[in-house]
Design a protein around this motif. Structure first.
Motif, mmCIF file in Angstrom:
data_model
loop_
_atom_site.group_PDB
_atom_site.id
_atom_site.type_symbol
_atom_site.label_atom_id
_atom_site.label_comp_id
_atom_site.label_asym_id
_atom_site.label_seq_id
_atom_site.Cartn_x
_atom_site.Cartn_y
_atom_site.Cartn_z
ATOM 1 N N ASP A 281 -2.655 15.877 0.299
ATOM 2 C CA ASP A 281 -2.794 15.229 -1.012
ATOM 3 C C ASP A 281 -4.118 15.543 -1.717
ATOM 4 N N ILE A 282 -4.922 16.420 -1.129
ATOM 5 C CA ILE A 282 -6.245 16.672 -1.710
ATOM 6 C C ILE A 282 -6.139 17.150 -3.165
ATOM 7 N N SER A 283 -5.243 18.114 -3.423
ATOM 8 C CA SER A 283 -5.167 18.664 -4.786
ATOM 9 C C SER A 283 -4.795 17.577 -5.789
ATOM 10 N N LYS A 284 -3.836 16.729 -5.428
ATOM 11 C CA LYS A 284 -3.385 15.697 -6.365
ATOM 12 C C LYS A 284 -4.505 14.686 -6.632
ATOM 13 N N ILE A 285 -5.134 14.210 -5.555
ATOM 14 C CA ILE A 285 -6.195 13.209 -5.729
ATOM 15 C C ILE A 285 -7.359 13.820 -6.501
ATOM 16 N N SER A 286 -7.667 15.064 -6.191
ATOM 17 C CA SER A 286 -8.774 15.739 -6.859
ATOM 18 C C SER A 286 -8.491 15.891 -8.363
ATOM 19 N N GLU A 287 -7.241 16.191 -8.685
ATOM 20 C CA GLU A 287 -6.844 16.336 -10.094
ATOM 21 C C GLU A 287 -6.982 14.987 -10.824
ATOM 22 N N ILE A 288 -6.594 13.923 -10.154
ATOM 23 C CA ILE A 288 -6.716 12.582 -10.753
ATOM 24 C C ILE A 288 -8.200 12.267 -10.998
ATOM 25 N N ILE A 289 -9.030 12.552 -9.999
ATOM 26 C CA ILE A 289 -10.471 12.279 -10.136
ATOM 27 C C ILE A 289 -11.047 13.068 -11.312
ATOM 28 N N LYS A 290 -10.691 14.348 -11.398
ATOM 29 C CA LYS A 290 -11.252 15.179 -12.479
ATOM 30 C C LYS A 290 -10.784 14.674 -13.844
ATOM 31 N N LYS B 43 0.843 -1.210 0.000
ATOM 32 C CA LYS B 43 0.000 0.000 0.000
ATOM 33 C C LYS B 43 0.876 1.257 0.000
ATOM 34 N N HIS B 44 2.011 1.191 0.693
ATOM 35 C CA HIS B 44 2.929 2.339 0.696
ATOM 36 C C HIS B 44 3.495 2.572 -0.704
ATOM 37 N N ILE B 45 3.783 1.490 -1.407
ATOM 38 C CA ILE B 45 4.323 1.635 -2.773
ATOM 39 C C ILE B 45 3.250 2.264 -3.669
ATOM 40 N N ILE B 46 2.005 1.766 -3.558
ATOM 41 C CA ILE B 46 0.900 2.323 -4.358
ATOM 42 C C ILE B 46 0.747 3.818 -4.058
ATOM 43 N N TYR B 47 0.744 4.147 -2.775
ATOM 44 C CA TYR B 47 0.587 5.548 -2.354
ATOM 45 C C TYR B 47 1.722 6.415 -2.941
ATOM 46 N N ASP B 48 2.949 5.941 -2.827
ATOM 47 C CA ASP B 48 4.093 6.729 -3.320
ATOM 48 C C ASP B 48 3.969 6.984 -4.822
ATOM 49 N N TYR B 49 3.563 5.961 -5.577
ATOM 50 C CA TYR B 49 3.387 6.155 -7.022
ATOM 51 C C TYR B 49 2.321 7.214 -7.290
ATOM 52 N N ILE B 50 1.198 7.086 -6.599
ATOM 53 C CA ILE B 50 0.076 7.982 -6.881
ATOM 54 C C ILE B 50 0.424 9.426 -6.492
ATOM 55 N N ILE B 51 1.191 9.587 -5.447
ATOM 56 C CA ILE B 51 1.529 10.946 -5.008
ATOM 57 C C ILE B 51 2.683 11.527 -5.833
ATOM 58 N N LYS B 52 3.609 10.674 -6.262
ATOM 59 C CA LYS B 52 4.812 11.209 -6.929
ATOM 60 C C LYS B 52 4.739 11.250 -8.455
ATOM 61 N N CYS B 53 3.962 10.380 -9.084
ATOM 62 C CA CYS B 53 3.949 10.342 -10.556
ATOM 63 C C CYS B 53 2.977 11.385 -11.124
ATOM 64 N N SER B 54 3.115 11.636 -12.410
ATOM 65 C CA SER B 54 2.268 12.673 -13.034
ATOM 66 C C SER B 54 0.822 12.183 -13.125
ATOM 67 N N VAL B 55 -0.095 13.143 -13.106
ATOM 68 C CA VAL B 55 -1.528 12.817 -13.198
ATOM 69 C C VAL B 55 -1.782 12.045 -14.490
ATOM 70 N N LYS B 56 -1.157 12.477 -15.573
ATOM 71 C CA LYS B 56 -1.373 11.830 -16.882
ATOM 72 C C LYS B 56 -0.970 10.347 -16.804
ATOM 73 N N TRP B 57 0.205 10.070 -16.229
ATOM 74 C CA TRP B 57 0.700 8.685 -16.142
ATOM 75 C C TRP B 57 -0.235 7.839 -15.275
ATOM 76 N N ILE B 58 -0.636 8.403 -14.154
ATOM 77 C CA ILE B 58 -1.499 7.646 -13.229
ATOM 78 C C ILE B 58 -2.848 7.337 -13.883
ATOM 79 N N VAL B 59 -3.437 8.351 -14.486
ATOM 80 C CA VAL B 59 -4.775 8.170 -15.068
ATOM 81 C C VAL B 59 -4.727 7.144 -16.195
ATOM 82 N N GLU B 60 -3.738 7.257 -17.070
ATOM 83 C CA GLU B 60 -3.659 6.313 -18.190
ATOM 84 C C GLU B 60 -3.439 4.891 -17.669
#
Ligand code: SF4
Length: 219
Positions: free
Chosen positions: A104-113, A61-78
């Protein structure tokens, strides 16, 4: 970035984001209550055999979290869209464990949008009021009871855990009713027993039950 890591894990018919459990900095449950820190279903050391999907090691779960917080929105979404395709589900489920910390609200919110540009359905649970306020049509806000409910526009849904029964009751404020009891094996429509089904969010979506039992779209 590695294609090996899977950001989404199969869970109740969805592809689900699992974040680390517990209070920050160890975990992501910034808004955890005393009760959920000790009684939450997700903190069990050993899950029943039918809940093997939840047995994800905290290190993963820590690895998943680190990827989602550190990688670009485009990479995560795709990547999430590809993984949902692989899991053969149209539903992305936020926070099978853990939550979205304030930082992390802004990052998660950007991914959701950004995910909203794809034909996938997002749903989930959070105790983070600000994240919920931004995405009321996606999240159920987890609360302890219906006292001091935040102001609603009609379409919101709340989740009220019953730790003893290992269920979550979905509460619809417009009807002033707990509409569904979700977990641990089945999802029950409290008004119509014939709609009971094995816990599965795709079934809830098609029956407009549980997290999808909204009076109208919450903005
Ligand atoms: S209420 Fe239905 S849609 Fe919501 S988590 Fe439970 S099974 Fe999934």
């Amino acid at each position: 970035m590695s294609e090996e890591i899977k950001l989404l894990r199969p869970f109740t018919g969805t592809g689900c984001v699992f974040f680390p459990l517990g209070l920050p900095p160890k975990g992501t449950c910034e808004f955890a209550t005393k009760k959920c820190l000790t009684e939450c279903y997700a903190i069990q050391e050993k899950f029943p055999h039918y809940d093997i999907e939840l047995a994800i090691p905290e290190e993963e779960k820590h690895i998943i979290y680190d990827y989602i917080i550190k990688c670009s929105v485009k990479w995560i979404v795709e990547k999430m869209v590809r993984e949902l395709d692989g899991l053969q589900t149209p539903i992305l489920h936020w926070f099978g464990s853990g939550d979205c910390p304030t930082k992390d609200i802004s990052k998660i919110s950007e991914i959701i949008k950004t995910l909203n540009n794809y034909s996938i359905t997002q749903m989930g649970f959070t105790r983070n009021f600000e994240l919920w306020s931004r995405h009321r049509d996606i999240f159920a806000l987890t609360i302890e009871n219906t006292k001091n409910l935040p102001e609603t526009n009609g379409g919101e849904i709340f989740s009220i855990p019953n730790y003893r029964k290992e269920t979550t009751n979905m509460y619809c404020p417009v009807r002033d009713l707990e509409v569904t009891a979700c977990g641990s094996l089945v999802c029950k429509d409290k008004r119509d027993k014939s709609r009971e089904h094995y816990i599965n969010c795709c079934a809830c979506k098609s029956l407009r039950m549980g997290c999808f039992d909204r009076m109208e779209k919450a903005g």
